[in-house]
Design an enzyme around this catalytic site. Structure first.
Site: not given
Ligand code: IMP
Length: 193
Positions: A10, A68, A149-151
């Site tokens: 999301a 990705d 989000f994420g990192y």
């Molecule tokens: P994907 O969804 O398989 O492309 O996995 C990418 C992973 O990289 C995500 O689950 C996040 O943990 C990390 N990621 C990708 N883009 C970002 C971002 O813009 N900020 C923080 N983490 C990101």
């Protein structure tokens, strides 16, 4: 123009909507009735990005694009890279960031890193194109900030002193890897439509 963005994330969907504005009508996976996970079985962002876009295109025959993306840390030889999403074994962002921070413990002089996004676009005829976006930066000493989000809490983009999670989405969305890859996609779509 309607395009499906092949994500279940999301936050990514919201980011991409903010970046693209009204130029493209984005359909999420749930908008097209797809539930579940798309396989990601490869060892590069390019191959996984292509796999995701092809998987949805072959099922629905509509224009699609996939993203990705991953974090590549220089002192860790490019890890977590393609394993970014599940680096510590699950999608738990805090556990994933903690793993990177602990692997970098003692590395005060080289904390260089970059986020890289590979977008694959497949048009109605099935023609495939890829676009790459990169943002350079470094890994912060600890997590800070609550945006994104994420990192985001451990990534400080080059030219800034705050992490992505401390910067507003407006700032992140002008410099991010996804923004840079999307700009190329938009240019491409403009040149072909
Ligand atoms: P994907 O969804 O398989 O492309 O996995 C990418 C992973 O990289 C995500 O689950 C996040 O943990 C990390 N990621 C990708 N883009 C970002 C971002 O813009 N900020 C923080 N983490 C990101």
């Amino acid at each position: 123009m309607k395009i499906c963005f092949t994500t279940n994330n999301a936050h990514k969907l919201q980011e991409v909507k903010e970046i693209l504005g009204d130029s493209i009508e984005l359909l999420s996976l749930s908008d097209i009735g797809f539930e579940g996970d798309i396989p990601e079985t490869h060892e590069t962002l390019e191959a996984n990005s292509l796999e995701k876009a092809q998987y949805i295109f072959q099922k629905y025959r509509i224009p699609v694009f996939s993203d990705d993306s991953g974090l590549e840390v220089v002192a860790l030889n490019g890890k977590p890279g393609v394993h970014t999403a599940h680096y510590a074994g699950s999608r738990d962002a805090v556990a994933n960031m903690s793993k990177v921070l602990s692997e970098l413990e003692g590395q005060t002089n080289n904390r260089e890193a970059r986020f890289r996004a590979v977008i694959t676009y497949i048009d109605l005829e099935g023609k495939e194109q890829q676009f790459e976006g990169i943002v350079d930066g470094q890994i912060a000493p600890e997590m800070s900030g609550a945006e994104g989000f994420g990192y985001d809490p451990i990534f400080i983009p080059k030219g800034y002193e705050k992490t992505f999670a401390e910067l507003s989405s407006e700032v992140k969305n002008t410099i991010s890897h996804r923004k840079r890859a999307l700009e190329k996609l938009v240019q491409f779509l403009k040149s072909t439509t």
